[in-house]
Design a protein around this motif. Structure first.
Motif, PDB file in Angstrom:
ATOM      1  N   TYR A  82      37.087  41.481  40.872  1.00 24.28           N
ATOM      2  CA  TYR A  82      38.450  41.156  40.429  1.00 24.28           C
ATOM      3  C   TYR A  82      39.003  39.981  41.249  1.00 24.28           C
ATOM      4  CZ  TYR A  82      43.488  41.462  39.838  1.00 24.28           C
ATOM      5  OH  TYR A  82      44.810  41.164  39.606  1.00 24.28           O
ATOM      6  N   ARG A  86      39.826  36.411  39.654  1.00 22.39           N
ATOM      7  CA  ARG A  86      41.234  35.986  39.769  1.00 22.39           C
ATOM      8  C   ARG A  86      41.312  34.642  40.503  1.00 22.39           C
ATOM      9  NH1 ARG A  86      44.260  39.363  43.804  1.00 22.39           N
ATOM     10  NH2 ARG A  86      43.090  37.911  45.095  1.00 22.39           N
ATOM     11  N   ILE A  92      43.635  36.879  33.111  1.00 19.68           N
ATOM     12  CA  ILE A  92      43.579  38.329  33.315  1.00 19.68           C
ATOM     13  C   ILE A  92      44.502  39.007  32.314  1.00 19.68           C
ATOM     14  CG2 ILE A  92      44.081  40.193  34.941  1.00 19.68           C
ATOM     15  CD1 ILE A  92      43.214  38.248  37.174  1.00 19.68           C
ATOM     16  N   VAL A 107      39.495  40.592  31.731  1.00 25.74           N
ATOM     17  CA  VAL A 107      39.773  39.164  31.598  1.00 25.74           C
ATOM     18  C   VAL A 107      39.468  38.755  30.163  1.00 25.74           C
ATOM     19  CG1 VAL A 107      39.285  38.679  34.032  1.00 25.74           C
ATOM     20  CG2 VAL A 107      37.489  38.369  32.323  1.00 25.74           C
TER      21      VAL A 107
END
Length: 122
Positions: A82, A86, A92, A107
């Protein structure tokens, strides 16, 4: 017995989607044509990216009603991925959260296909 071994996503631009998946999967396509690009995946699966305007027969509906899931093993595997995705500024759709089946997030690819990350069943 026959077993499924190809996932096809309909995309606006196969080259654009191929660039996204090359970076995401960290691998090159095994086939590339103007209307179709394919990536070999682990476990004998292939991911195909087919230009929507050239699909025959044309689909009767649009929109995502499915997800491709990446099951990530290991302690903190989901949360580590994650943070990585990110930090790459991937869109996301669902932040890291805890659901019935464990930690997960979602995502979106360039065409809005949902890519879920979760832990494998124990």
């Amino acid at each position: 017995m026959n077993s499924p071994n190809l996932i096809i996503l309909y995309v606006r631009d196969p080259a654009d989607s191929a660039n996204f998946y090359k970076a995401l999967l960290n691998r090159e396509p095994v086939a590339a044509a103007p209307n179709f690009v394919a990536f070999a995946l682990d476990g004998g699966f292939t991911l195909g990216l087919w230009r929507l305007s050239s699909v025959v027969p044309q689909p009767s509906a649009i929109g995502s009603r499915a997800e491709i899931a990446f099951m990530v093993p290991g302690e903190n595997g989901v949360s580590n991925l994650y943070r990585d995705w990110r930090d790459r500024h991937l869109p996301i759709a669902q932040d890291l959260t805890q659901l019935d089946f464990g930690p997960t997030f979602v995502v979106l690819d360039p065409d809005g296909h949902r890519l879920r990350v979760c832990e494998p069943d124990k």
